[in-house]
Design a protein around this motif. Sequence first.
Motif, PDB file in Angstrom:
ATOM      1  N   UNK A 210     -62.521  29.987 -45.452  1.00 53.33           N
ATOM      2  CA  UNK A 210     -61.799  28.852 -44.856  1.00 53.33           C
ATOM      3  C   UNK A 210     -62.810  27.834 -44.329  1.00 53.33           C
ATOM      4  N   UNK A 211     -63.835  28.347 -43.630  1.00 56.99           N
ATOM      5  CA  UNK A 211     -64.865  27.448 -43.082  1.00 56.99           C
ATOM      6  C   UNK A 211     -65.574  26.690 -44.212  1.00 56.99           C
ATOM      7  N   UNK A 212     -65.933  27.459 -45.283  1.00 55.20           N
ATOM      8  CA  UNK A 212     -66.616  26.838 -46.425  1.00 55.20           C
ATOM      9  C   UNK A 212     -65.749  25.737 -47.027  1.00 55.20           C
ATOM     10  N   UNK A 213     -64.444  26.083 -47.220  1.00 50.65           N
ATOM     11  CA  UNK A 213     -63.545  25.122 -47.876  1.00 50.65           C
ATOM     12  C   UNK A 213     -63.324  23.899 -46.984  1.00 50.65           C
ATOM     13  N   UNK A 214     -63.149  24.118 -45.667  1.00 48.02           N
ATOM     14  CA  UNK A 214     -62.956  22.978 -44.754  1.00 48.02           C
ATOM     15  C   UNK A 214     -64.188  22.074 -44.794  1.00 48.02           C
ATOM     16  N   UNK A 215     -65.360  22.707 -44.712  1.00 47.41           N
ATOM     17  CA  UNK A 215     -66.609  21.948 -44.749  1.00 47.41           C
ATOM     18  C   UNK A 215     -66.717  21.144 -46.027  1.00 47.41           C
TER      19      UNK A 215
ATOM     20  N   UNK B  97     -54.708  24.803 -47.908  1.00 46.11           N
ATOM     21  CA  UNK B  97     -55.664  25.199 -46.873  1.00 46.11           C
ATOM     22  C   UNK B  97     -54.923  25.537 -45.571  1.00 46.11           C
ATOM     23  N   UNK B  98     -53.893  24.718 -45.267  1.00 46.07           N
ATOM     24  CA  UNK B  98     -53.131  24.942 -44.035  1.00 46.07           C
ATOM     25  C   UNK B  98     -52.432  26.300 -44.085  1.00 46.07           C
ATOM     26  N   UNK B  99     -51.841  26.635 -45.259  1.00 45.20           N
ATOM     27  CA  UNK B  99     -51.135  27.930 -45.399  1.00 45.20           C
ATOM     28  C   UNK B  99     -52.099  29.087 -45.152  1.00 45.20           C
ATOM     29  N   UNK B 100     -53.262  29.027 -45.854  1.00 44.88           N
ATOM     30  CA  UNK B 100     -54.204  30.145 -45.739  1.00 44.88           C
ATOM     31  C   UNK B 100     -54.770  30.216 -44.328  1.00 44.88           C
ATOM     32  N   UNK B 101     -55.121  29.021 -43.771  1.00 42.85           N
ATOM     33  CA  UNK B 101     -55.687  29.006 -42.414  1.00 42.85           C
ATOM     34  C   UNK B 101     -54.665  29.546 -41.417  1.00 42.85           C
ATOM     35  N   UNK B 102     -53.376  29.228 -41.672  1.00 46.65           N
ATOM     36  CA  UNK B 102     -52.314  29.771 -40.809  1.00 46.65           C
ATOM     37  C   UNK B 102     -52.310  31.291 -40.845  1.00 46.65           C
ATOM     38  N   UNK B 103     -52.378  31.855 -42.062  1.00 47.56           N
ATOM     39  CA  UNK B 103     -52.449  33.321 -42.210  1.00 47.56           C
ATOM     40  C   UNK B 103     -53.609  33.888 -41.421  1.00 47.56           C
ATOM     41  N   UNK B 104     -54.791  33.259 -41.638  1.00 46.63           N
ATOM     42  CA  UNK B 104     -56.001  33.784 -41.016  1.00 46.63           C
ATOM     43  C   UNK B 104     -55.911  33.682 -39.494  1.00 46.63           C
ATOM     44  N   UNK B 105     -55.323  32.565 -39.032  1.00 47.44           N
ATOM     45  CA  UNK B 105     -55.241  32.330 -37.589  1.00 47.44           C
ATOM     46  C   UNK B 105     -54.428  33.419 -36.892  1.00 47.44           C
ATOM     47  N   UNK B 106     -53.347  33.891 -37.560  1.00 45.93           N
ATOM     48  CA  UNK B 106     -52.532  34.945 -36.919  1.00 45.93           C
ATOM     49  C   UNK B 106     -53.054  36.337 -37.263  1.00 45.93           C
TER      50      UNK B 106
ATOM     51  N   UNK C  99     -53.674  37.656 -40.255  1.00 41.10           N
ATOM     52  CA  UNK C  99     -53.210  38.340 -41.482  1.00 41.10           C
ATOM     53  C   UNK C  99     -54.252  38.114 -42.579  1.00 41.10           C
ATOM     54  N   UNK C 100     -54.924  39.180 -42.942  1.00 39.33           N
ATOM     55  CA  UNK C 100     -56.020  39.078 -43.909  1.00 39.33           C
ATOM     56  C   UNK C 100     -55.468  38.925 -45.316  1.00 39.33           C
ATOM     57  N   UNK C 101     -54.396  39.649 -45.610  1.00 40.28           N
ATOM     58  CA  UNK C 101     -53.884  39.728 -46.963  1.00 40.28           C
ATOM     59  C   UNK C 101     -52.838  38.640 -47.207  1.00 40.28           C
ATOM     60  N   UNK C 102     -52.918  37.992 -48.368  1.00 40.14           N
ATOM     61  CA  UNK C 102     -51.844  37.053 -48.734  1.00 40.14           C
ATOM     62  C   UNK C 102     -50.816  37.831 -49.527  1.00 40.14           C
ATOM     63  N   UNK C 103     -49.563  37.540 -49.267  1.00 41.32           N
ATOM     64  CA  UNK C 103     -48.516  38.163 -50.070  1.00 41.32           C
ATOM     65  C   UNK C 103     -48.658  37.655 -51.510  1.00 41.32           C
ATOM     66  N   UNK C 104     -48.492  38.519 -52.510  1.00 39.65           N
ATOM     67  CA  UNK C 104     -48.669  38.089 -53.909  1.00 39.65           C
ATOM     68  C   UNK C 104     -47.855  36.836 -54.250  1.00 39.65           C
TER      69      UNK C 104
END
Lengths: 214, 356
Positions: free
Chosen positions: B15-20, B50-59, B61-66
């Motif tokens: 996430x950091x890499x992608x934001x940067x 990015x917002x969706x994934x960052x939201x997952x990470x923020x709460x 949740x490491x795994x994304x639902x398929x």
Amino acid sequence: MADDVTAVVVDDHPVVRAGVEHWLASEGIALVASGEDAGVAWEGPGADASVVVLDLHLGGVAPALPELRKLVEDGRRVVVYSMRADDDVVLQCMEIGALSYVTKAEGAEHLVQAVRAAADGQSYTPPALAGALAGDSSETRPALSPRETEVLVEWFQSESKEFVAQRLNISLSTVNSHLERIRVKYAAIGRQAPTKAALVARAIQDGLIGLDDL
Amino acid sequence: MTDHAVLLAIRRAFVVVVVGNQIGLTLPSLAGHPHGTPAWIAYALLTAVLAVVAGHVAVGRAQLHPVVAASVTAAVLTASVLAATGLPAEASFGAADWAFGLVGWYLLLVLLEWPRVVVAVLAAHICFCSAWFAHAGDGDVGNAGVVILSGTSFQLGVLVMARVVLRDARLAAAAAAEQEAARTREALTRQREQDLRAGFEGQLGAVLPLLADLADGVVTSGDEATRLRCSVAAVQLRRLFAENDDVPDPLLHELTACVDVAERRGVVVSLAVSGVAVEVPTEVRRELVAPMAQALAVAEGRAKVSLLRTGGEVRVAVVADAPAVPPQAPVEPVAVTVETSVHSGLVRSEARWRTT
């Protein structure tokens, strides 16, 4: 009288017959016949012997209870002499009407006393038999007084009547009469056999037990 | 660190890499060149992903639902197509091509758990961009090759490293779990041994103090009293060994064991048994046998042991020639009644237990 006591031994082991003969002879009891089957007690000199010493295992698998029964029904005084100490076999022999049951683990002393008592038409209760009577929990067992039970148990535990007398603070003859009463109570249950009937009748005559006890 | 925590940490790093990347590198490129509306839509799409994934990470949740992963992948690919087709002429793989590298990072970010899918989708992205580049036919092939190779190989390298870290974490977690289980097993075994030892110590009675005294030289075996203690200890031990044997009549078995020890000492013991075997609990058996074992230990000459079982009672008795009253059992009986007496040189000891 001791001199008049004669015995016949029925046992399938020659060494036992020889041993019993020696024990009895050293106590002045004449062994008039011996053999490996009960026939020896019915024919010849054995037929007149005052006491039959009967081994329960005469080569066969089943104990020689029919032979015992026939002898008792004929009015013979039988001392069973067996290596088996199973309570049920012991009690069965008593029920049939044997005057005593001595196990082969018990020594000469008990066998001689049993033969002497039997010659007088009396029973003798060696310790193993006392144990079998004390442990008897069958429904047909006679009601014994607490004192009688205690005498039985102490006799079974110590094998010494002097010790029992000391322990219970009674005389030696009282110990004996308790044991006799117990045997008579046992003799009175079940089917009557001549020796049992005689034993009971004699005990009543002697005032050892009353009719109420039966 | 658990599997989950490692995956979460890696995804955070992405996430950091992608934001940067998106703000530091891509935005100036996008703003500095004449791009059309589709490029901005693509940029917005990527920002949404990015917002969706960052939201997952923020709460946490490491795994994304398929399903989520598939949706955002589709969004990323759509952005890729929009961005590639919206580029000005001759801009593919050039300074103005803001999206090529960024989309690769997005695919890594979204499909971290599925390395084969990352490779496949990344290949599709590259193929499409290359095809679009070829279709336009006016770019610098050498430069394009360098951009594709350097960018992609770096991203694949990062992917491999992430996967290795994940795998190692998984192995480490498994090893830690195995170690933990081994530690638990070890602790359990130690506890069991301790219980067993405590149990034996409880039953060993006179044995341990006697051994300690002998070892310390406090007592010697030449001493009559010590020999007496030894014979008591021998009977206790023999009974203890017999206690757990699987036999039809455990009480008689224990009595026989004690008789055996006494007979080895030269005592002539007769054992008489009457009545039928009844169930006797282990503690009661100990108490029933103990007085008789004590008496046998001091017996000389002859002894008679008897076991009588009537309808309501179990009685174990011994009558023996003995010079003295046997020492009292160290533990006071609870379930049984014990009576010991001496009459004309004979010691009698009896333990009675009421079955009802």
